[in-house]
Design a protein around this motif. Structure first.
Motif, PDB file in Angstrom:
ATOM      1  N   THR A 156       0.835  -1.199   0.000  1.00 47.08           N
ATOM      2  CA  THR A 156       0.000   0.000   0.000  1.00 47.08           C
ATOM      3  C   THR A 156       0.870   1.249   0.000  1.00 47.08           C
ATOM      4  N   ASN A 171      -6.158   6.508 -10.998  1.00 45.51           N
ATOM      5  CA  ASN A 171      -6.977   5.369 -11.409  1.00 45.51           C
ATOM      6  C   ASN A 171      -6.150   4.263 -12.063  1.00 45.51           C
ATOM      7  N   TYR A 203      -4.875   2.657  -8.895  1.00 47.54           N
ATOM      8  CA  TYR A 203      -5.893   2.170  -7.957  1.00 47.54           C
ATOM      9  C   TYR A 203      -6.739   1.021  -8.519  1.00 47.54           C
ATOM     10  N   LEU A 204      -7.206   1.135  -9.736  1.00 46.33           N
ATOM     11  CA  LEU A 204      -8.144   0.140 -10.264  1.00 46.33           C
ATOM     12  C   LEU A 204      -7.537  -1.259 -10.403  1.00 46.33           C
ATOM     13  N   LEU A 232      -7.415  -2.605  -6.991  1.00 40.76           N
ATOM     14  CA  LEU A 232      -8.755  -2.939  -6.504  1.00 40.76           C
ATOM     15  C   LEU A 232      -9.270  -4.254  -7.092  1.00 40.76           C
ATOM     16  N   PHE A 233      -9.062  -4.471  -8.379  1.00 39.07           N
ATOM     17  CA  PHE A 233      -9.644  -5.652  -9.023  1.00 39.07           C
ATOM     18  C   PHE A 233      -8.792  -6.909  -8.915  1.00 39.07           C
ATOM     19  N   PRO A 241      -7.993  -8.392  -4.302  1.00 41.46           N
ATOM     20  CA  PRO A 241      -8.894  -9.215  -3.474  1.00 41.46           C
ATOM     21  C   PRO A 241      -8.865 -10.701  -3.820  1.00 41.46           C
ATOM     22  N   TYR A 268     -17.720  -3.481  -5.651  1.00 45.15           N
ATOM     23  CA  TYR A 268     -16.691  -2.840  -6.472  1.00 45.15           C
ATOM     24  C   TYR A 268     -17.064  -1.399  -6.800  1.00 45.15           C
ATOM     25  N   PHE A 323     -16.428   0.702  -3.767  1.00 45.86           N
ATOM     26  CA  PHE A 323     -15.000   0.916  -3.567  1.00 45.86           C
ATOM     27  C   PHE A 323     -14.417   1.881  -4.598  1.00 45.86           C
ATOM     28  N   ILE A 324     -14.919   1.844  -5.812  1.00 41.75           N
ATOM     29  CA  ILE A 324     -14.455   2.797  -6.833  1.00 41.75           C
ATOM     30  C   ILE A 324     -14.833   4.213  -6.443  1.00 41.75           C
ATOM     31  N   GLY A 371     -12.914   5.223  -3.323  1.00 34.39           N
ATOM     32  CA  GLY A 371     -11.516   5.484  -3.664  1.00 34.39           C
ATOM     33  C   GLY A 371     -11.329   6.856  -4.275  1.00 34.39           C
TER      34      GLY A 371
END
Length: 189
Positions: free
Chosen positions: A78, A129, A132-133, A136-137, A140, A153, A156-157, A160
């Motif tokens: 992170t 993005n 981040y994206l 994020l995808f 997990p 999702y 979270f988008i 975020g």
């Protein structure tokens, strides 16, 4: 590019504080994002003070030391990601500043500032993005083997994006207002 002894010593102190903040992020679980954001702000300060080449070295050193010293490796990932945003934006800022200075010599300053601010903020949004994206995808799936709802999702988008705006505004305020004051008090002593 030669750095003075004072700047190298200052960068060493910043690196020590950066690692301290990343370690504290795993000690105080309720303040994880605060400490990781503070650590990434220190990466940005080093960029502003030492330049791009030394700043990249500082960033890589901070990641390496955090991997070695921080108990929770998820926080290292992170930290690396949110610091990568700062690093990329500082590099773009340096590039755009050089380009703007060339334009200022021949055109109206107000029109350039409005266009460049909108352009810079759109770049910030795209860079965030891009970092981040995928995080994020893809991430997990490493921790959770079940099915995640598309609504989660979407939340979270959106969340975020809100956190990004707050984080970026806080970084700008910190660098523009507080760092100048802190720097003056450090130099005086």
């Amino acid at each position: 590019m030669h750095l003075s002894t004072k700047k190298i010593a200052f960068s060493g102190l910043l690196l020590a504080l950066t690692i301290l903040f990343t370690i504290l992020s795993s000690v105080f679980e309720t303040s994880t994002f605060f400490f990781l954001a503070a650590a990434s702000y220190l990466v940005g300060i080093n960029f502003r003070e030492s330049g791009v080449k030394f700043g990249i070295g500082f960033y890589l050193s901070a990641i390496l030391l955090s991997i070695i010293l921080v108990p929770n490796k998820l926080y290292c990932l992170t930290f690396a990601t949110i610091s990568a945003y700062i690093v990329i934006m500082e590099i773009i800022r340096v590039y755009l500043t050089k380009k703007e200075l060339k334009k200022l010599a021949t055109t109206n300053r107000d029109s350039i500032e409005k266009k460049s601010n909108a352009f810079f903020y759109s770049i910030k949004f795209v860079v965030f993005n891009v970092l981040y994206l995928p995080f994020l995808f893809l991430f997990p799936g490493l921790l959770y083997s079940g099915e995640i709802s598309p609504m989660v999702y979407i939340l979270f988008i959106i969340g975020g994006q809100i956190i990004f705006v707050i984080y970026d505004m806080a970084y700008d305020v910190f660098i523009q207002k507080y760092w100048k004051r802190i720097k003056k008090s450090i130099i005086r002593n």
